[in-house]
Structure formats: C-alpha cells, structure tokens
Design a protein around this motif. Structure first.
Motif, PDB file in Angstrom:
ATOM      1  N   ASP B 215       8.476  -3.161   2.515  1.00  0.00           N
ATOM      2  CA  ASP B 215       8.188  -4.292   3.391  1.00  0.00           C
ATOM      3  C   ASP B 215       8.334  -5.630   2.676  1.00  0.00           C
ATOM      4  O   ASP B 215       8.083  -6.684   3.276  1.00  0.00           O
ATOM      5  CB  ASP B 215       6.772  -4.178   3.965  1.00  0.00           C
ATOM      6  CG  ASP B 215       6.648  -2.985   4.913  1.00  0.00           C
ATOM      7  OD1 ASP B 215       7.692  -2.416   5.288  1.00  0.00           O
ATOM      8  OD2 ASP B 215       5.512  -2.634   5.270  1.00  0.00           O
ATOM      9  N   GLY B 216       8.648  -5.578   1.379  1.00  0.00           N
ATOM     10  CA  GLY B 216       8.869  -6.823   0.643  1.00  0.00           C
ATOM     11  C   GLY B 216       7.597  -7.550   0.242  1.00  0.00           C
ATOM     12  O   GLY B 216       7.647  -8.693  -0.219  1.00  0.00           O
ATOM     13  N   LEU B 217       6.453  -6.886   0.388  1.00  0.00           N
ATOM     14  CA  LEU B 217       5.193  -7.559   0.039  1.00  0.00           C
ATOM     15  C   LEU B 217       4.907  -7.492  -1.454  1.00  0.00           C
ATOM     16  O   LEU B 217       4.168  -8.322  -1.985  1.00  0.00           O
ATOM     17  CB  LEU B 217       4.031  -6.936   0.831  1.00  0.00           C
ATOM     18  CG  LEU B 217       4.073  -7.268   2.319  1.00  0.00           C
ATOM     19  CD1 LEU B 217       3.118  -6.379   3.107  1.00  0.00           C
ATOM     20  CD2 LEU B 217       3.723  -8.737   2.536  1.00  0.00           C
ATOM     21  N   GLU B 221       8.288  -3.117 -11.275  1.00  0.00           N
ATOM     22  CA  GLU B 221       9.127  -2.688 -12.396  1.00  0.00           C
ATOM     23  C   GLU B 221       8.363  -1.589 -13.095  1.00  0.00           C
ATOM     24  O   GLU B 221       7.279  -1.844 -13.631  1.00  0.00           O
ATOM     25  CB  GLU B 221       9.360  -3.834 -13.381  1.00  0.00           C
ATOM     26  CG  GLU B 221      10.400  -4.834 -12.960  1.00  0.00           C
ATOM     27  CD  GLU B 221      10.479  -5.951 -13.989  1.00  0.00           C
ATOM     28  OE1 GLU B 221      11.022  -5.718 -15.086  1.00  0.00           O
ATOM     29  OE2 GLU B 221       9.963  -7.042 -13.693  1.00  0.00           O
ATOM     30  N   GLY B 222       8.911  -0.374 -13.090  1.00  0.00           N
ATOM     31  CA  GLY B 222       8.093   0.753 -13.492  1.00  0.00           C
ATOM     32  C   GLY B 222       6.992   0.901 -12.456  1.00  0.00           C
ATOM     33  O   GLY B 222       7.106   0.357 -11.359  1.00  0.00           O
ATOM     34  N   SER B 223       5.939   1.630 -12.782  1.00  0.00           N
ATOM     35  CA  SER B 223       4.908   1.839 -11.771  1.00  0.00           C
ATOM     36  C   SER B 223       3.709   0.925 -11.963  1.00  0.00           C
ATOM     37  O   SER B 223       2.859   0.826 -11.092  1.00  0.00           O
ATOM     38  CB  SER B 223       4.448   3.295 -11.802  1.00  0.00           C
ATOM     39  OG  SER B 223       3.874   3.589 -13.047  1.00  0.00           O
ATOM     40  N   ARG B 224       3.649   0.229 -13.106  1.00  0.00           N
ATOM     41  CA  ARG B 224       2.461  -0.558 -13.384  1.00  0.00           C
ATOM     42  C   ARG B 224       2.661  -2.058 -13.239  1.00  0.00           C
ATOM     43  O   ARG B 224       1.700  -2.793 -13.038  1.00  0.00           O
ATOM     44  CB  ARG B 224       1.984  -0.286 -14.828  1.00  0.00           C
ATOM     45  CG  ARG B 224       1.569   1.146 -15.113  1.00  0.00           C
ATOM     46  CD  ARG B 224       0.192   1.422 -14.555  1.00  0.00           C
ATOM     47  NE  ARG B 224      -0.308   2.695 -15.043  1.00  0.00           N
ATOM     48  CZ  ARG B 224      -1.340   2.822 -15.889  1.00  0.00           C
ATOM     49  NH1 ARG B 224      -1.934   1.740 -16.351  1.00  0.00           N
ATOM     50  NH2 ARG B 224      -1.748   4.017 -16.262  1.00  0.00           N
ATOM     51  N   THR B 225       3.883  -2.527 -13.380  1.00  0.00           N
ATOM     52  CA  THR B 225       4.117  -3.970 -13.342  1.00  0.00           C
ATOM     53  C   THR B 225       4.416  -4.404 -11.913  1.00  0.00           C
ATOM     54  O   THR B 225       5.411  -3.998 -11.324  1.00  0.00           O
ATOM     55  CB  THR B 225       5.290  -4.351 -14.260  1.00  0.00           C
ATOM     56  OG1 THR B 225       5.050  -3.820 -15.560  1.00  0.00           O
ATOM     57  CG2 THR B 225       5.428  -5.863 -14.341  1.00  0.00           C
ATOM     58  N   ILE B 226       3.529  -5.208 -11.384  1.00  0.00           N
ATOM     59  CA  ILE B 226       3.612  -5.604  -9.985  1.00  0.00           C
ATOM     60  C   ILE B 226       3.900  -7.092  -9.889  1.00  0.00           C
ATOM     61  O   ILE B 226       3.344  -7.889 -10.633  1.00  0.00           O
ATOM     62  CB  ILE B 226       2.274  -5.345  -9.259  1.00  0.00           C
ATOM     63  CG1 ILE B 226       1.723  -3.957  -9.584  1.00  0.00           C
ATOM     64  CG2 ILE B 226       2.406  -5.566  -7.766  1.00  0.00           C
ATOM     65  CD1 ILE B 226       2.406  -2.834  -8.907  1.00  0.00           C
ATOM     66  N   THR B 227       4.782  -7.461  -8.969  1.00  0.00           N
ATOM     67  CA  THR B 227       4.988  -8.870  -8.650  1.00  0.00           C
ATOM     68  C   THR B 227       4.685  -9.078  -7.174  1.00  0.00           C
ATOM     69  O   THR B 227       5.139  -8.304  -6.330  1.00  0.00           O
ATOM     70  CB  THR B 227       6.441  -9.298  -8.935  1.00  0.00           C
ATOM     71  OG1 THR B 227       6.734  -9.068 -10.317  1.00  0.00           O
ATOM     72  CG2 THR B 227       6.635 -10.776  -8.625  1.00  0.00           C
ATOM     73  N   ILE B 228       3.910 -10.092  -6.903  1.00  0.00           N
ATOM     74  CA  ILE B 228       3.588 -10.440  -5.521  1.00  0.00           C
ATOM     75  C   ILE B 228       4.286 -11.748  -5.193  1.00  0.00           C
ATOM     76  O   ILE B 228       3.882 -12.810  -5.663  1.00  0.00           O
ATOM     77  CB  ILE B 228       2.066 -10.595  -5.334  1.00  0.00           C
ATOM     78  CG1 ILE B 228       1.354  -9.292  -5.697  1.00  0.00           C
ATOM     79  CG2 ILE B 228       1.744 -11.005  -3.902  1.00  0.00           C
ATOM     80  CD1 ILE B 228      -0.150  -9.362  -5.584  1.00  0.00           C
ATOM     81  N   PRO B 229       5.366 -11.666  -4.384  1.00  0.00           N
ATOM     82  CA  PRO B 229       6.127 -12.879  -4.086  1.00  0.00           C
ATOM     83  C   PRO B 229       5.285 -13.899  -3.328  1.00  0.00           C
ATOM     84  O   PRO B 229       5.399 -15.097  -3.559  1.00  0.00           O
ATOM     85  CB  PRO B 229       7.279 -12.383  -3.207  1.00  0.00           C
ATOM     86  CG  PRO B 229       7.265 -10.904  -3.298  1.00  0.00           C
ATOM     87  CD  PRO B 229       5.904 -10.483  -3.705  1.00  0.00           C
ATOM     88  N   ASP B 230       4.431 -13.413  -2.432  1.00  0.00           N
ATOM     89  CA  ASP B 230       3.647 -14.346  -1.624  1.00  0.00           C
ATOM     90  C   ASP B 230       2.268 -13.741  -1.375  1.00  0.00           C
ATOM     91  O   ASP B 230       2.099 -12.848  -0.542  1.00  0.00           O
ATOM     92  CB  ASP B 230       4.368 -14.606  -0.297  1.00  0.00           C
ATOM     93  CG  ASP B 230       3.575 -15.543   0.598  1.00  0.00           C
ATOM     94  OD1 ASP B 230       2.843 -16.407   0.057  1.00  0.00           O
ATOM     95  OD2 ASP B 230       3.657 -15.401   1.833  1.00  0.00           O
ATOM     96  N   LEU B 231       1.295 -14.251  -2.116  1.00  0.00           N
ATOM     97  CA  LEU B 231      -0.052 -13.679  -2.042  1.00  0.00           C
ATOM     98  C   LEU B 231      -0.637 -13.768  -0.640  1.00  0.00           C
ATOM     99  O   LEU B 231      -1.312 -12.838  -0.182  1.00  0.00           O
ATOM    100  CB  LEU B 231      -0.977 -14.388  -3.045  1.00  0.00           C
ATOM    101  CG  LEU B 231      -2.392 -13.808  -3.195  1.00  0.00           C
ATOM    102  CD1 LEU B 231      -2.337 -12.339  -3.594  1.00  0.00           C
ATOM    103  CD2 LEU B 231      -3.213 -14.606  -4.185  1.00  0.00           C
ATOM    104  N   ALA B 232      -0.353 -14.856   0.057  1.00  0.00           N
ATOM    105  CA  ALA B 232      -0.923 -15.026   1.393  1.00  0.00           C
ATOM    106  C   ALA B 232      -0.464 -13.910   2.340  1.00  0.00           C
ATOM    107  O   ALA B 232      -1.253 -13.367   3.109  1.00  0.00           O
ATOM    108  CB  ALA B 232      -0.543 -16.393   1.957  1.00  0.00           C
ATOM    109  N   SER B 233       0.840 -13.550   2.245  1.00  0.00           N
ATOM    110  CA  SER B 233       1.349 -12.482   3.108  1.00  0.00           C
ATOM    111  C   SER B 233       0.657 -11.159   2.794  1.00  0.00           C
ATOM    112  O   SER B 233       0.319 -10.384   3.685  1.00  0.00           O
ATOM    113  CB  SER B 233       2.861 -12.311   2.911  1.00  0.00           C
ATOM    114  OG  SER B 233       3.502 -13.536   3.124  1.00  0.00           O
ATOM    115  N   LEU B 234       0.459 -10.912   1.495  1.00  0.00           N
ATOM    116  CA  LEU B 234      -0.220  -9.681   1.110  1.00  0.00           C
ATOM    117  C   LEU B 234      -1.649  -9.675   1.632  1.00  0.00           C
ATOM    118  O   LEU B 234      -2.126  -8.678   2.182  1.00  0.00           O
ATOM    119  CB  LEU B 234      -0.227  -9.529  -0.417  1.00  0.00           C
ATOM    120  CG  LEU B 234      -0.720  -8.176  -0.922  1.00  0.00           C
ATOM    121  CD1 LEU B 234       0.375  -7.124  -0.797  1.00  0.00           C
ATOM    122  CD2 LEU B 234      -1.208  -8.258  -2.364  1.00  0.00           C
ATOM    123  N   MET B 235      -2.324 -10.801   1.463  1.00  0.00           N
ATOM    124  CA  MET B 235      -3.734 -10.858   1.866  1.00  0.00           C
ATOM    125  C   MET B 235      -3.903 -10.796   3.373  1.00  0.00           C
ATOM    126  O   MET B 235      -4.973 -10.435   3.868  1.00  0.00           O
ATOM    127  CB  MET B 235      -4.395 -12.103   1.276  1.00  0.00           C
ATOM    128  CG  MET B 235      -4.581 -11.973  -0.221  1.00  0.00           C
ATOM    129  SD  MET B 235      -5.461 -13.335  -0.984  1.00  0.00           S
ATOM    130  CE  MET B 235      -7.089 -13.164  -0.262  1.00  0.00           C
TER     131      MET B 235
END
Lengths: 248, 248
Positions: B215-217, B221-235
């Motif tokens: 969903d692009g939220l 990279e690997g299973s532990r490194t997370i990037t959140i492009p837009d925190l508001a969308s996630l929240m």
DNA sequence: CGTTACGTTGACTCCCGTCAAGATCCGTGG
DNA sequence: CCACGGATCTTGACGGGAGTCAACGTAACG
C-alpha cells in the motif's frame, strides 16, 4: 443526580469501611485529620458519568461504596474498558491536569473526594500518602498487565470465566466467606459492560454465558444472579495456572 | 554472558545518559551519592533472560542502554508481552519478594542495578526516589492501559501501524529529529516479538507488513529497516485520534 | 557450501463479529 | 389489570479476519 452531601451523613474517617484499604490506609492520626479537613462526599447514580476524558481533573478520590468503570472510546465508537473501580480504589492521577479516560458509575457509587490541588500539596507533605499511592499504583499496574494477557491471548470462553472467577472471589472476600463449594453473587455489570471489559461483543458474551450454563459450570437466575457450583472447575477453563499460588 | 562489571567502565551518576529521566532524576546530590554507593552494572546479551517469573527478586534497576521486554507465558505456551523497556525505564517492584513476569533482553542491554533490600530502605528514607517512582509507575500504568485498548479493540492492521508509529516517534525523539516527512529506523525486535507484543501470530504480522508495503505506507530494506514516507498517512491507519493532542 | 534462524506466502479452518429477529424484563400509563 | 414501549438479553444465520499448518525464501554464519 450529583449531589454534594453534608459530612454528617457519613462516618468519620476512623469509622470508614475503606479506612484500612484506601489511600489513607497507612496514615497516622495527624495525617488522617488533615485529610478529613479537605474531604467531601459525592454520589453518582448508575450510568452517570463521573469524569470525561480530556476534562480538567478537578478532584481525585476513593470509591467508598458501589462500582465505577474506566474506559476509553476510539474515534469510531469502539469502547475498551480499562479498569473496574470497587470500594477503596482510587480515582484520578495527582500531578496531571487532565483526565486520561472516561469514568462512569455502573452502580450507585459514593466517592470520598479531595480537590486535586490541595491533595497534591498534601501528598508532597505527608510521605505516608505518597507511599500508599505508590503501592496502589503498582497493584493497579499488575492488574492492568494481567488484563493485557487476557485481552491479547485468551479465547472468549477463557475471558468470560476469568471475569466470573474474579467477581466471585472478590465478592467472597468482601463477605469473608470461604472460597469453596457453591458460591452465588450478583454480577455488578450488564452484558454490554462485560463485553467492553473483555474486548468482546455483547452477542459473544451472551453466547458464552449460555454455553457455560449448558456445560453446568454456572447457574443463572435472571441474567445477573450467578451461582458457581464448583469454582475449581470454572477456573480450569480460564487458561491460567490454577495452582494455589496465584489466588488474590 | 552475564557479567558484573567494575564501576570504572561506566560514567558516574552525574554523567549518566539517563540521569535526568530515570528513577534518580529528582535526586539531590546527597541522595545521588547514596544511590551511587549501592549501584552496580550488569550487561545481558540479546535473547538472554534477565529475570524469571516467580523467582526471588534479587535486584531492581534501570535500563541504561539497549532494550528488554516484559512478558508472561500461559501454561499452554501462549506468550503476551507486557512492556518494552528502553533506556531510563525501571525494572522490578520494590515491596515485592517475587518477580511478576519474565524479563528478557531483546538487544544487548546494560542495567544499573541495586540490590532490592538496600534499595527499599533507601526509598523509605529518601522521599524524592519514592515520588519519582510513583510518577514513573503512573506513566507505566497509562502506557499499559493504552495497550489494553490496542489488544482489546484494534484490528491487526491497526496494531501493526500503532507499533510502527510508536517506534518511529521514539526513535525520532531520541535522535532529536523532526517528526515529519520520510523517517527511517531500525525495528528493535523480531517479527515474533512484534507478535507477542501485539497479541498476533508471526504469520499475521508478516502478512500485514507486506500489505502495508504494497500500500506504499512503509518501505523495507531487509526485514528490520523501515522507512515511513509519510507518518501522517500511517497514523491515519492506527484507529486513534490523530489530532495533534495525543503525540508523546 | 550446509546449517540454522528468521521471514514470507499459500491453503484452509474456525472463532468471533455482524446483522437481524425474537424473547424477557420492567416501569409507565391508560 | 393489562397494554405498550424501551432496554436488555438471547439466539440464529452468515461472513470475514486472524489462526493453523505447511512449504518455501532469505540472510547470517560457521
């Protein structure tokens, strides 16, 4: 309705039924006198809201009689109950301006209240109150964590039997009756409130109660009066370790 | 392995990285000196058990670096995590003989320990420590109750997004970086531990992570490194009220 | 490389939630 | 006294979300 009641209707602290369990339990005579000076009583009918999440916390206090619930509501209306407040339990958090969750009477409830500010001053001045508050908070934390296990990992049947066992034991201990054989009690909450507590829908609560009845683990007269013929059998369904150790 | 480390490897209390947040935060110089006299450091590798439920509580202490988890295991093996311990968090309950739940390092962790008995004596003698402990316990209680809402009422997707947002915010605040735009962090726990925390199975955790990625939220990279492009969308997916109020 | 731990994905099941219809209880008023 | 209405509780039919079981990928490490 809410009413602020004259002190004379109620016993003095020395005669109070929660004297030895509430936040004042370890106070000496002098500390008790100072608490007595600022206390006042309020009553709320069943269903009445006592505090609203986000409101300013005007007072803190102890439940003297009756029962209340703590709960939080998500934006879409889902409700999770966070605590059951029975006589001697403390409401409110000193050191915080705002109320963190809704508080509502589920039976007619009488509170022994203190305005927050004077109470906070008193806590700083009288170590006994702070120490007692610490112990009560740590107890609440243990209860909350126990409940996290229930919410996160237990099945509907286990949840229901846990709640029934909890109420049964608490009632028995209040009445100072032995924890054995057939014990009867009045459920202090509706099916809906049970669901809010257990993270279940009202229908699932109802179905599980029926199932327990059909399995002979409980008997019911009306929907609130419960009889447990054999507590051990009921507790065998809770998913917990029932070896004597963890009885409270 | 466990090792008891000589004091000299570590900073004095005055230089400690958790000095202003831990149980000692409000101590004055004299109180700090008395704490310093009885403290000692211990380290545990990731995966090592620090305390076992039911064991005698030999020591209490603060997390200085690393991370640990509190959990309880039901007789049939189901596990529910009860707390995540990060630097400055306190382990152990003064006034209780036995440990109430398992404590395990999930990263290499260093503790600042006090033997329980001397610490209890100190708490009674120095009000500042008791008061601080009270505030920290009340904070823990709020966290536990917040978690009860998650465990009792939230969907798997909401649970996952809540946890990701929690870690993201905490990491950002540790790094003193703004809470906006793209933010990256390392997940301090395995999928299994995430499941234990959230009351989910490892498979469900994995599937939801995949769904969030599709969903692009989040990006991974690997299973532990997370990037959140837009925190508001996630929240927006957490089920919580995301109006600025409730950011911690 | 092989081994082992960890993570992902698929197929299937089942528990619990949802929606809906009744049943029961209880207070009120005609 | 009974009818009515509302709140509460129960029961049924159905569907979906998360658990279970199993296979496969992937990464880390000797």
């Amino acid at each position: 309705m809410t009413r602020i009641t004259s002190r004379s209707e109620f016993p003095s602290c020395a005669d109070c039924n929660i004297r030895h369990r509430a936040v004042c339990a370890t106070c000496d005579t002098d500390e008790l006198r100072r608490l007595e000076e600022i206390k006042y009583y309020r009553s709320f009918d069943a269903g009445q809201q006592i505090m609203f999440e986000g409101d300013e916390m005007v007072f803190v206090g102890s439940v003297v009689t009756g029962a209340a619930k703590l709960s939080r509501t998500l934006p879409d209306g889902r409700i999770q109950m966070l605590g059951l407040l029975l006589p001697s339990d403390f409401i409110g958090r000193p050191g915080r301006e705002q109320v963190g969750y809704d508080v509502e009477a589920i039976q007619k409830v009488t509170l022994c209240c203190f305005r927050r500010k004077p109470f906070e001053t008193l806590v700083e001045a009288t170590p006994h109150i702070g120490q007692r508050l610490l112990m009560m908070s740590l107890d609440e934390l243990e209860v909350a964590r126990e409940w996290m296990v229930l919410l996160g990992r237990k099945t509907a049947r286990e949840k229901i039997t846990c709640l029934l066992a909890l109420i049964a034991r608490r009632t028995a201990s209040l009445q100072l009756r032995p924890l054995k054989d057939s014990l009867s009690f009045e459920m202090p909450m509706s099916r809906e409130t049970m669901g809010e507590y257990l993270g279940l829908t009202i229908e699932t609560v109802s179905r599980q109660m029926t199932a327990l009845r059909k399995d002979g683990l409980i008997k019911m007269e009306g929907s609130r009066t419960i009889t447990i013929p054999d507590l051990a059998s009921l507790m065998a369904e809770t998913g917990d370790d029932t070896s004597a150790a963890r009885l409270s």
